[in-house]
Design an enzyme around this catalytic site. Structure first.
Site: not given
Length: 639
Positions: A68, A169, A436
């Protein structure tokens, strides 16, 4: 505050890194080139697929299978031959794209389709102190967000919606929605038949014959050497749609408040002529391309938007299974579901529909089932173009150091106050963000039972997104990944197999671990808290991490679940509707920031029953979370 006048100098002097050359990436590269950016670098690991061609306009059918990034470069240079475009057909997580590599750029622009890569780029941008412009679209929705170290929140400051998961389940025993049947057909049945034969699931349960614990129990899914493929297909059909349903019905307690399912056997649905018909279909699939083999073609069925009858679904199921074993036998044992694999989609659609018929759930077309199984919301090229334009606008503001004028912009499907583009001031950094702000994390774990390997795989890699972790306890190095000296490899491998409390530097309650990723130049501290017991259903990992911006979903799942795709989101856009007014706010864990408007809205209105949430998904390339509500899915689909 008004933006300073645009200066072409900031563009002409800029060196830009684009990550992703897909739906957003094609539009972004074109817009950057036409806006005068002279030096653009592109990283993308993908090759072009046929399904990309409807929106990734730089690519043509002749490009299928090619890089690409490289094809996008060549296409743009045809109309902007004098600019410099450097393509990398590679993974942005490769070692060559380190912090020093990122430091050479003035701004980084993301057009990615997965959370893991986004987190990685975010950390590299923080370490390199380079501004990041994030983006994403899904259908008509999209957003662009700005992340500048110390001045705005980083990409990981806020939680990201998690992929929808479903309790085991529900999937195996009590499905109530078509999506449950699709997950069962894709993640259990398809995987059991065509994937790793050693994987365990409940599909081979054999009865009440008391032999369930015997070593001599027959494996229903094992095909005998002399077994005719049609006989084998019917055996599988009768086992999963007939016998297993009867076995489930034997537990009366389960069905006290539920509709009882109906066992379905092949003899009740199909006539004996099917075996003869299947034997005459070989010529219809004489094709060299294995991915083009099709049960629909064999049976003369053409329209993927038709809803097949139970009989048609049964024929497709058996024919698809036969074709896998006769045309693609060498792949069996290593196959994973691929939304671009026609035969796989046909098999999953048919299996899901047969199971749905058993449980009284409406049947769906292949087109709809493929969208659910592949987690697809079809991309809209116009949205990608709008988002790409917004990325460039914000990038120019960043290059001018005009952070006060930067906006996080949300592209809405329906106008609010006659606006389809909703601008919001960037949020401030989250002081509790472990990325950060370097805030310590806390981990509850049984240090006497959990191994270092569990900690590395389930916490360090899966939740914290580290690629090449280094783990230290005080000044002692417990583990290191990557380029490790030969004499240390054996030591680290041995440490991985030890429980935390028995490591050379024991990890117990109160221990502080330092975890570092050298590639990302990212460090965080984790405070260990010993805990004896965990709820296997609610806490299946046997450990609980606190203090990280973990994924959130509309409905928190309390059961151990089967994953059903992955995607990410930057924020939640909450539309608050009333008869008199309409307003959109951006919900943050830091604050609720209202869009510019002179009209206030009451808290009562904010809690009105018409309030709804739109999750803006960060994904330019078709993937989207499922919320399990098929009606909602249909509304968001664009065809």
């Amino acid at each position: 505050m008004a933006s300073p006048p645009f200066s072409s100098a900031v563009v002409k002097d800029a060196k830009v890194l684009m990550v992703g050359a897909g739906g957003i990436g094609c539009e972004l590269l074109k817009t950057l080139a036409l806006s005068g950016f002279p030096d653009i670098h592109i990283i993308d690991m993908d090759t072009i697929e046929v399904s990309n061609l409807n929106r990734q306009f730089l690519f043509r059918k002749s490009h299928v299978g090619q890089s690409k990034a490289k094809v996008a470069r060549d296409a743009v240079l045809k109309f902007r031959p004098h600019i410099n475009i450097t393509p990398y057909h590679a993974n942005v997580k490769d070692p060559e794209f380190n912090v020093d590599f990122f430091k050479q750029f003035n701004v980084v622009l993301n057009g990615l389709d997965n959370l893991d890569a986004r987190r990685h780029v975010n950390r590299l941008c923080l370490a390199a102190n380079v501004p990041l412009v994030e983006s994403g679209t899904t259908g008509f929705l999209g957003q662009v967000t700005i992340h500048v170290k110390g001045r705005t929140e980083c990409y990981e400051c806020q939680p990201k919606p998690a992929p929808k998961t479903y309790p085991v389940c529900t999937i195996t025993s009590t499905p109530s929605k078509f999506v449950h049947c699709v997950v069962w057909a894709k993640d259990l049945l398809f995987a059991k038949l065509f994937g790793d034969k050693n994987q365990g699931n409940d599909l081979n349960v054999r009865s009440s014959d008391g032999a369930s614990s015997s070593e001599n129990v027959e494996d229903v899914f094992e095909r005998r050497k002399d077994e005719d493929i049609d006989q084998y297909g019917r055996k599988i059909f009768d086992h999963v749609f007939g016998y297993n349903i009867e076995l489930a019905l034997s537990n009366d307690e389960t069905w006290k408040n539920r509709n009882r399912p109906k066992p379905i056997y092949s003899k009740d649905v199909l006539s004996d002529e099917l075996a003869q018909q299947n034997g005459n279909l070989e010529k219809n699939n004489a094709c060299d391309d294995e991915l083009s083999v099709s049960a629909m073609t064999s049976l003369g069925m053409k329209n993927p938007q038709d809803i097949w009858s139970l009989k048609e679904n049964s024929k497709i199921f058996l024919e698809a299974l036969r074709l896998f074993f006769t045309k693609r036998e060498k792949e069996i044992g290593n196959l994973g579901f691929d939304k671009d694999d026609q035969l796989a989609v046909e098999f999953v659609t048919a299996a899901a529909n047969i199971r749905a018929a058993s449980f009284g759930i409406p049947l769906h077309s292949l087109f709809e089932a493929k969208g659910i199984a592949g987690n697809i919301v079809h991309a809209v090229a116009t949205t990608n173009a709008v988002i790409a334009g917004l990325i460039v606008i914000e990038a120019i503001k960043v290059l001018q150091n005009d952070i006060e004028s930067c906006r996080m912009t949300y592209c809405l499907e329906h106008p609010s106050r006659n606006m389809l583009l909703m601008p919001v001031e960037p949020f401030e950094p989250n002081k509790s963000c472990y990325v950060c702000s370097e805030t310590p994390l806390s981990l509850e774990i049984n240090t006497n039972r959990s191994k270092l390997k569990d900690f590395v795989e389930k916490i360090v890699k899966a939740k914290l997104g580290m690629n090449l972790p280094l783990i230290m306890c005080a000044s002692n190095l417990l583990y290191e990944a990557g380029d490790v000296e030969d004499d240390m490899i054996a030591i680290y491998e041995a440490n991985l197999e030890k429980v935390l409390a028995e490591l050379p530097s024991p990890v117990t309650g109160g221990t502080m671990l330092t975890v570092e990723d050298m590639q990302q130049e990212f460090v965080c501290s984790i405070n260990i808290k010993h805990r004896e017991e965990f709820d296997e259903e609610k806490e299946p990992d046997g450990m609980v991490l606190s203090g990280w911006t973990q994924p959130v979903s509309a409905t928190e799942n309390k059961d151990k679940s089967v994953g059903n795709g992955a995607s990410t989101s930057d924020a939640v856009v909450t539309a608050v509707d009333s008869e008199k007014d309409e307003e959109i706010t951006i919900v943050s864990t830091l604050k609720k920031r209202k869009l510019p408007d002179e009209t206030d809205i009451s808290s009562a209105t904010a809690e009105a029953k018409h309030q709804k949430q739109l999750e803006v998904i960060d994904d330019e390339d078709d993937l989207v979370m499922l919320d399990g509500d098929l009606d909602s899915f249909k509304k968001r689909r664009f065809s």
